[in-house]
Scaffold this motif. Structure first.
Motif, PDB file in Angstrom:
ATOM      1  N   ALA A  84       0.821  -1.217   0.000  1.00 24.30           N
ATOM      2  CA  ALA A  84       0.000   0.000   0.000  1.00 24.30           C
ATOM      3  C   ALA A  84       0.852   1.264   0.000  1.00 24.30           C
ATOM      4  CB  ALA A  84      -0.943  -0.001   1.199  1.00 24.30           C
ATOM      5  N   HIS A  85       2.006   1.221   0.635  1.00 21.70           N
ATOM      6  CA  HIS A  85       2.863   2.402   0.744  1.00 21.70           C
ATOM      7  C   HIS A  85       4.067   2.330  -0.195  1.00 21.70           C
ATOM      8  CE1 HIS A  85       0.410   3.711   4.040  1.00 21.70           C
ATOM      9  NE2 HIS A  85       0.577   2.541   4.628  1.00 21.70           N
ATOM     10  N   GLU A  86       4.005   1.433  -1.158  1.00 28.82           N
ATOM     11  CA  GLU A  86       5.088   1.294  -2.140  1.00 28.82           C
ATOM     12  C   GLU A  86       4.555   1.753  -3.497  1.00 28.82           C
ATOM     13  OE1 GLU A  86       7.955   1.363  -4.004  1.00 28.82           O
ATOM     14  OE2 GLU A  86       8.675   0.225  -2.282  1.00 28.82           O
ATOM     15  N   PRO A  87       4.840   2.996  -3.887  1.00 30.14           N
ATOM     16  CA  PRO A  87       4.259   3.543  -5.117  1.00 30.14           C
ATOM     17  C   PRO A  87       4.703   2.833  -6.395  1.00 30.14           C
ATOM     18  CG  PRO A  87       5.909   5.043  -4.225  1.00 30.14           C
ATOM     19  CD  PRO A  87       5.720   3.944  -3.216  1.00 30.14           C
ATOM     20  N   ARG A  88       5.789   2.079  -6.336  1.00 33.96           N
ATOM     21  CA  ARG A  88       6.258   1.375  -7.532  1.00 33.96           C
ATOM     22  C   ARG A  88       5.478   0.098  -7.808  1.00 33.96           C
ATOM     23  NH1 ARG A  88      12.406   0.659  -6.016  1.00 33.96           N
ATOM     24  NH2 ARG A  88      11.385   0.141  -4.051  1.00 33.96           N
ATOM     25  N   CYS A  89       4.675  -0.343  -6.852  1.00 34.55           N
ATOM     26  CA  CYS A  89       3.982  -1.627  -6.971  1.00 34.55           C
ATOM     27  C   CYS A  89       2.485  -1.442  -7.172  1.00 34.55           C
ATOM     28  CB  CYS A  89       4.216  -2.474  -5.725  1.00 34.55           C
ATOM     29  SG  CYS A  89       5.942  -2.924  -5.492  1.00 34.55           S
ATOM     30  N   LYS A  90       1.943  -2.229  -8.095  1.00 33.98           N
ATOM     31  CA  LYS A  90       0.502  -2.237  -8.312  1.00 33.98           C
ATOM     32  C   LYS A  90       0.026  -3.680  -8.320  1.00 33.98           C
ATOM     33  CE  LYS A  90      -3.358  -0.803 -11.022  1.00 33.98           C
ATOM     34  NZ  LYS A  90      -3.861  -0.125 -12.191  1.00 33.98           N
ATOM     35  N   VAL A  91      -0.937  -3.984  -7.458  1.00 30.68           N
ATOM     36  CA  VAL A  91      -1.496  -5.337  -7.367  1.00 30.68           C
ATOM     37  C   VAL A  91      -2.721  -5.419  -8.266  1.00 30.68           C
ATOM     38  CG1 VAL A  91      -2.503  -7.061  -5.825  1.00 30.68           C
ATOM     39  CG2 VAL A  91      -0.643  -5.585  -5.011  1.00 30.68           C
ATOM     40  N   ILE A  92      -2.769  -6.466  -9.078  1.00 35.01           N
ATOM     41  CA  ILE A  92      -3.876  -6.685 -10.004  1.00 35.01           C
ATOM     42  C   ILE A  92      -4.543  -8.007  -9.619  1.00 35.01           C
ATOM     43  CG2 ILE A  92      -4.537  -6.973 -12.418  1.00 35.01           C
ATOM     44  CD1 ILE A  92      -1.812  -5.448 -13.016  1.00 35.01           C
ATOM     45  N   PRO A  93      -5.737  -7.947  -9.007  1.00 37.32           N
ATOM     46  CA  PRO A  93      -6.407  -9.174  -8.539  1.00 37.32           C
ATOM     47  C   PRO A  93      -7.157  -9.879  -9.678  1.00 37.32           C
ATOM     48  CG  PRO A  93      -7.661  -7.248  -7.879  1.00 37.32           C
ATOM     49  CD  PRO A  93      -6.450  -6.746  -8.600  1.00 37.32           C
ATOM     50  N   ARG A  94      -6.409 -10.597 -10.494  1.00 39.13           N
ATOM     51  CA  ARG A  94      -6.976 -11.301 -11.641  1.00 39.13           C
ATOM     52  C   ARG A  94      -6.192 -12.581 -11.896  1.00 39.13           C
ATOM     53  NH1 ARG A  94     -10.019  -7.522 -12.278  1.00 39.13           N
ATOM     54  NH2 ARG A  94     -10.347  -5.880 -13.729  1.00 39.13           N
ATOM     55  N   ALA A  95      -6.811 -13.442 -12.677  1.00 35.15           N
ATOM     56  CA  ALA A  95      -6.107 -14.603 -13.199  1.00 35.15           C
ATOM     57  C   ALA A  95      -5.622 -14.251 -14.603  1.00 35.15           C
ATOM     58  CB  ALA A  95      -7.035 -15.816 -13.255  1.00 35.15           C
TER      59      ALA A  95
END
Length: 163
Positions: free
Chosen positions: A82-93
């Motif tokens: 949440a506090h790492e701007p370089r990371c984006k989580v994509i909840p998909r298969a």
């Protein structure tokens, strides 16, 4: 082409390898990688984010897309980064086709697997079954405006052949 930073770490960071177990494991994972600059990383089947954590320590990462089908694991990743701007989580298969898929979630979440069509899965391991949205790589790149990937890790419980 710029050499991989791991190949030319300063002596101070190499010295830390003696004492930092996590850094040592990361070094072992990436030391034989070709000399490329891994700034944009796609982690398909991110699970707990271990690969991403190691990549963030070893490379000058600009952006990481973490794709995870298991809703519980994806929620945990979203909290973790949440506090790492370089990371984006994509909840998909990730699949070859755009469709919802049935994810069999096992007691050991790392053993969860997507069921394709009528293909049987081992019985006794599944705690619950959830339907998750799926996307193919082309659509993912378009939706997330991904123009280039330097490094892609894929660990999707045997479904790699379905990409």
């Amino acid at each position: 082409m710029t050499p991989s930073p791991i190949q030319f770490w300063p002596w101070t960071k190499r010295f830390r390898l003696l004492f930092d177990h996590s850094l040592r494991r990361s070094y072992r994972l990436f030391r034989l990688f070709p000399p490329i600059d891994c700034r944009r990383i796609l982690d398909v089947g991110a699970h707990r984010g271990t690969f991403t954590d190691r990549a963030l320590r070893c490379f000058k990462v600009e952006h990481v897309w973490l794709v995870e089908a298991n809703p519980d694991a994806a929620a945990a990743l979203q909290r973790k980064y949440a506090h790492e701007p370089r990371c984006k989580v994509i909840p998909r298969a990730i699949t070859a086709k755009r469709e919802d898929v049935r994810l069999h979630i096992a007691a050991h979440s790392g053993s969860s697997a997507v069921q394709f069509g009528a293909e049987p899965l081992p019985t006794g391991q599944t705690e619950r079954i959830v339907t998750v949205p799926a996307v193919n790589l082309d659509d993912l790149f378009q939706q997330e405006h991904i123009e280039q990937i330097d490094l892609m890790k894929v660990d999707i419980q045997g479904a790699e052949r379905m990409l």
